[in-house]
Design a protein around this motif. Structure first.
Motif, PDB file in Angstrom:
ATOM      1  N   ILE A 127       3.091   9.519   4.560  1.00 21.65           N
ATOM      2  CA  ILE A 127       2.578  10.117   3.317  1.00 21.65           C
ATOM      3  C   ILE A 127       1.132   9.717   3.060  1.00 21.65           C
ATOM      4  O   ILE A 127       0.410  10.409   2.339  1.00 21.65           O
ATOM      5  CB  ILE A 127       3.450   9.778   2.087  1.00 21.65           C
ATOM      6  N   LEU A 128       0.691   8.607   3.662  1.00 20.99           N
ATOM      7  CA  LEU A 128      -0.678   8.142   3.458  1.00 20.99           C
ATOM      8  C   LEU A 128      -1.712   9.142   3.963  1.00 20.99           C
ATOM      9  O   LEU A 128      -2.878   9.108   3.546  1.00 20.99           O
ATOM     10  CB  LEU A 128      -0.882   6.792   4.158  1.00 20.99           C
ATOM     11  N   LEU A 129      -1.288  10.032   4.857  1.00 20.22           N
ATOM     12  CA  LEU A 129      -2.211  10.991   5.473  1.00 20.22           C
ATOM     13  C   LEU A 129      -2.061  12.407   4.926  1.00 20.22           C
ATOM     14  O   LEU A 129      -2.705  13.332   5.413  1.00 20.22           O
ATOM     15  CB  LEU A 129      -2.000  11.005   6.992  1.00 20.22           C
ATOM     16  N   THR A 130      -1.210  12.581   3.901  1.00 20.00           N
ATOM     17  CA  THR A 130      -0.983  13.927   3.376  1.00 20.00           C
ATOM     18  C   THR A 130      -2.075  14.316   2.378  1.00 20.00           C
ATOM     19  O   THR A 130      -2.722  13.459   1.759  1.00 20.00           O
ATOM     20  CB  THR A 130       0.386  14.022   2.687  1.00 20.00           C
ATOM     21  N   GLU A 131      -2.242  15.605   2.199  1.00 18.92           N
ATOM     22  CA  GLU A 131      -3.241  16.099   1.258  1.00 18.92           C
ATOM     23  C   GLU A 131      -2.891  15.725  -0.179  1.00 18.92           C
ATOM     24  O   GLU A 131      -3.774  15.392  -0.982  1.00 18.92           O
ATOM     25  CB  GLU A 131      -3.365  17.620   1.393  1.00 18.92           C
ATOM     26  N   GLU A 132      -1.589  15.765  -0.498  1.00 14.12           N
ATOM     27  CA  GLU A 132      -1.172  15.409  -1.858  1.00 14.12           C
ATOM     28  C   GLU A 132      -1.505  13.951  -2.164  1.00 14.12           C
ATOM     29  O   GLU A 132      -1.969  13.617  -3.259  1.00 14.12           O
ATOM     30  CB  GLU A 132       0.338  15.650  -2.029  1.00 14.12           C
ATOM     31  N   PHE A 133      -1.246  13.061  -1.199  1.00 14.69           N
ATOM     32  CA  PHE A 133      -1.557  11.649  -1.398  1.00 14.69           C
ATOM     33  C   PHE A 133      -3.060  11.471  -1.642  1.00 14.69           C
ATOM     34  O   PHE A 133      -3.482  10.728  -2.544  1.00 14.69           O
ATOM     35  CB  PHE A 133      -1.108  10.837  -0.182  1.00 14.69           C
ATOM     36  N   LEU A 134      -3.871  12.182  -0.852  1.00 12.37           N
ATOM     37  CA  LEU A 134      -5.317  12.082  -0.998  1.00 12.37           C
ATOM     38  C   LEU A 134      -5.779  12.598  -2.358  1.00 12.37           C
ATOM     39  O   LEU A 134      -6.685  12.023  -2.980  1.00 12.37           O
ATOM     40  CB  LEU A 134      -6.004  12.855   0.122  1.00 12.37           C
ATOM     41  N   ASP A 135      -5.159  13.660  -2.856  1.00 12.24           N
ATOM     42  CA  ASP A 135      -5.522  14.193  -4.170  1.00 12.24           C
ATOM     43  C   ASP A 135      -5.254  13.170  -5.274  1.00 12.24           C
ATOM     44  O   ASP A 135      -6.069  12.989  -6.184  1.00 12.24           O
ATOM     45  CB  ASP A 135      -4.741  15.477  -4.448  1.00 12.24           C
ATOM     46  N   TRP A 136      -4.093  12.516  -5.199  1.00 15.58           N
ATOM     47  CA  TRP A 136      -3.761  11.480  -6.185  1.00 15.58           C
ATOM     48  C   TRP A 136      -4.728  10.299  -6.064  1.00 15.58           C
ATOM     49  O   TRP A 136      -5.167   9.727  -7.071  1.00 15.58           O
ATOM     50  CB  TRP A 136      -2.325  11.009  -6.016  1.00 15.58           C
TER      51      TRP A 136
END
Length: 245
Positions: free
Chosen positions: A224-233
């Protein structure tokens, strides 16, 4: 039950106003992280919750009991593991329980094994790596009778790979035991990966700027550390922090 309520806490040292009207809660079995700029009073907050210092004003409640200035109400793990060098791994993890007259060696051995430390029960701290020492310190916290565990940047001295492994280990152990945890860190990824909620403090005098409820389901995988959603948060939290810098 490990319900914590921090209400309108203010603290100054001389002319330096450190905390100003700080309010937040930790619910039973919840993992909450505190993020803030360097020097924003995160460690001072732990000292107040732990009863080491008294707030100038405000109240701190644990399980609906006021604990202002009351030592021994929480289990506290500082940045350094603070293990007793003359005690073995087993004796170190039993320390918190011994202080209040509890001695559960069977449970201690189970958690030592779960921590990947089987075979080190009779080793001394100088024989352990940094990550192993932190595991011993956290097992000691789990065996202590207090309902709330406060962790003050426990992985800050570890390299990136060891830090991620420790985060995954901590999360797996916490999910099995579901103790209430209040976690201080400077690392946004770490706070998001571990927590149910993230509390962002402002610069001194610190107050709560914003709370983020982290939406990712548990159990969490490092992917999850590499997902776009994680980056947005992460960007949203970073913006809250950087506005004060």
């Amino acid at each position: 039950m490990g319900n914590l309520a921090v209400k309108d806490i203010t603290k100054s040292y001389g002319n330096h106003n450190i905390l100003q009207g700080v309010n937040f809660t930790v619910n039973d079995g919840e993992f909450v992280s505190i993020l803030g700029p360097s020097g924003s009073g995160k460690s001072t907050l732990f000292h107040l919750i732990g009863g080491i210092r008294l707030p100038d004003s405000g109240q701190i409640f644990l399980e609906d009991k006021q604990i202002n200035g009351l030592k021994g109400s929480i289990s506290y793990t500082p940045q350094s593991p603070s293990l007793m060098p003359w005690r073995t791994v087993l004796k170190n993890v039993l320390l918190g329980g011994e202080i209040v007259g509890k001695h559960d060696e069977k449970r201690a051995l189970e958690l030592i094994e779960r921590a990947g430390l089987q075979g080190y029960e009779n080793a001394y701290p100088h024989e352990l790596s940094g990550g192993m020492k932190q595991r011993v310190a956290f097992v000691r916290s789990l065996l202590s009778p207090q309902p709330l565990i406060c962790l003050d940047e426990p992985f800050s001295a570890l390299d990136e790979f060891t830090r991620l492994e420790m985060q995954k280990w901590l999360m797996s152990i916490w999910q099995e035991n579901k103790r209430s945890i209040l976690f201080v860190t400077h690392n946004i990824d770490e706070a998001m990966f571990l927590s149910d909620r993230v509390i962002v403090l402002s610069q001194k005098p610190a107050t709560v700027k914003r709370e983020f409820t982290i939406p990712f389901e548990r159990p969490r995988q490092e992917s999850i550390l590499l997902t776009e959603e994680f980056l947005d948060w992460k960007k949203a939290i970073y913006r809250e922090l950087s506005e004060d810098v």
